[in-house]
Write an enzyme that holds these catalytic residues in place. Structure first.
Site, PDB file in Angstrom:
ATOM      1  N   LYS A  53     -58.492 -36.511   0.180  1.00  0.00           N
ATOM      2  CA  LYS A  53     -58.564 -37.928   0.559  1.00  0.00           C
ATOM      3  C   LYS A  53     -58.963 -38.066   2.026  1.00  0.00           C
ATOM      4  O   LYS A  53     -59.857 -38.836   2.370  1.00  0.00           O
ATOM      5  CB  LYS A  53     -57.209 -38.622   0.296  1.00  0.00           C
ATOM      6  N   GLN A  97     -48.322 -40.688  -0.568  1.00  0.00           N
ATOM      7  CA  GLN A  97     -48.627 -39.834  -1.718  1.00  0.00           C
ATOM      8  C   GLN A  97     -47.387 -39.686  -2.601  1.00  0.00           C
ATOM      9  O   GLN A  97     -46.291 -39.419  -2.117  1.00  0.00           O
ATOM     10  CB  GLN A  97     -49.128 -38.464  -1.223  1.00  0.00           C
ATOM     11  N   ASP A 120     -53.513 -48.410  -2.144  1.00  0.00           N
ATOM     12  CA  ASP A 120     -53.254 -47.832  -3.461  1.00  0.00           C
ATOM     13  C   ASP A 120     -53.029 -48.917  -4.514  1.00  0.00           C
ATOM     14  O   ASP A 120     -53.037 -48.631  -5.712  1.00  0.00           O
ATOM     15  CB  ASP A 120     -51.988 -46.958  -3.398  1.00  0.00           C
TER      16      ASP A 120
HETATM   17  N1  GUN Z   1     -50.032 -39.382  -7.026  1.00  0.00           N
HETATM   18  C1  GUN Z   1     -50.831 -39.229  -8.101  1.00  0.00           C
HETATM   19  N2  GUN Z   1     -51.831 -40.124  -8.057  1.00  0.00           N
HETATM   20  C2  GUN Z   1     -51.658 -40.854  -6.950  1.00  0.00           C
HETATM   21  C3  GUN Z   1     -52.380 -41.926  -6.357  1.00  0.00           C
HETATM   22  O1  GUN Z   1     -53.392 -42.420  -6.862  1.00  0.00           O
HETATM   23  N3  GUN Z   1     -51.876 -42.391  -5.192  1.00  0.00           N
HETATM   24  C4  GUN Z   1     -50.763 -41.883  -4.626  1.00  0.00           C
HETATM   25  N4  GUN Z   1     -50.345 -42.426  -3.504  1.00  0.00           N
HETATM   26  N5  GUN Z   1     -50.072 -40.898  -5.140  1.00  0.00           N
HETATM   27  C5  GUN Z   1     -50.530 -40.388  -6.302  1.00  0.00           C
END
Ligand code: GUN
Length: 283
Positions: A53, A97, A120
């Site tokens: 990311k 996350q 998100d």
């Molecule tokens: N864990 C698994 N997928 C995601 C996501 O799209 N965003 C976040 N913040 N954590 C995750």
């Protein structure tokens, strides 16, 4: 023969557009989009996702940084960190996350993020906006699935879309998006009776279960469009989706592979949302 939906290619195109828009934003307004990723603990998969990311952000010209907190960090400290980031004008997006260590309540943490920085799309305000048909930030993976369908010119109007999985991150938001595109949506889950009987009715099948190769060819209607959201690492180290790809290819009309399907789109949509967040800060 089934057509492969090339998520990596679509994501690349989106990233290139974002890169250009970011250059213009800097030139015209002197603004650099900023994303902070909060990583609590040392979940190996999360560490890899976070690295990808941040790398993607830097490649398009954003500022991006990871704040790493140890697994024994208190919930209070995580909330305080978010509160500070909410007030920073140069930070446009905040991503925590998931999963978080067990002693930290996910719900509390998500609710602490300013809805205007919630790239998100997990905050209850943003989930509510999506459900009422006025989305602000849409969760990146479901948003990426929708973009793929649009990019491949798939008409969702009146189609039967079956979503397998009811998570807040994927299943529920993708169901809402498909519904807003006038699909007839069925959401299936672990307690669904006669799952294969339902999935076999799907014109559009979304697999978001989290179990390797769970969807087999007998569960797919001939010619169906199959979106595989799963990322499962086998003991051998190989990464596979929730769909048995080789078997599904013989019957589906179109399918996303794993890797290079939905996964790259998740990151492309995170970039899209972060760029969008710049505008919300000046609303
Ligand atoms: N864990 C698994 N997928 C995601 C996501 O799209 N965003 C976040 N913040 N954590 C995750």
């Amino acid at each position: 023969m089934c057509q492969i939906i090339d998520g990596a290619a679509v994501a690349k195109k989106i990233r290139e557009e974002i890169k250009k828009d970011t250059q213009l934003l800097l030139k015209n307004k002197g603004i650099i989009p900023g994303l902070i990723v909060l990583l609590v603990g040392d979940n190996p998969a999360s560490q890899i996702y976070v690295k990808h990311k941040v790398k993607a952000c830097l490649e398009v010209g954003f500022n991006s940084q990871v704040i790493k907190l140890s697994a024994d960090t208190s919930e209070e400290h995580v909330l305080q960190t978010i509160n500070k980031l909410n007030l920073e004008p140069e930070i446009h997006g905040i991503l925590v996350q998931l999963p978080l260590p067990e002693h930290i309540r996910e719900e509390k943490v998500i609710a602490a993020i300013s809805p205007k920085k919630d790239v998100d799309g997990f905050h209850p305000i943003n989930m509510g906006k999506l459900l009422t048909g006025k989305p602000r930030f849409v969760a990146c993976t479901p948003f990426g699935c929708l973009k793929l369908l649009e990019e491949y010119g798939i008409d969702m109007n009146g189609k039967h879309a079956v979503v397998v999985g009811r998570s807040n991150i994927v299943g529920k938001p993708i169901a809402a998006l498909l519904l807003h595109k006038n699909a007839t949506v069925t959401v299936c889950h672990s307690r669904t009776v006669n799952l294969a009987g339902i999935t076999r009715q799907a014109d559009i099948l979304v697999a978001a279960i989290g179990k390797p190769k769970f969807i087999t060819d007998e569960m797919i209607k001939p010619g169906a469009i199959v979106l595989d959201v799963g990322i499962n690492r086998l003991a051998t180290g190989k990464v596979v989706g929730d769909v048995d790809f080789a078997a599904a290819c013989k019957i589906a009309g179109m399918i996303t592979p794993v890797p290079r399907g939905v996964g790259p789109m998740t990151i492309a949509m995170l970039l899209t949302n972060t760029l969008k967040a710049v505008n919300y800060l000046y609303e």
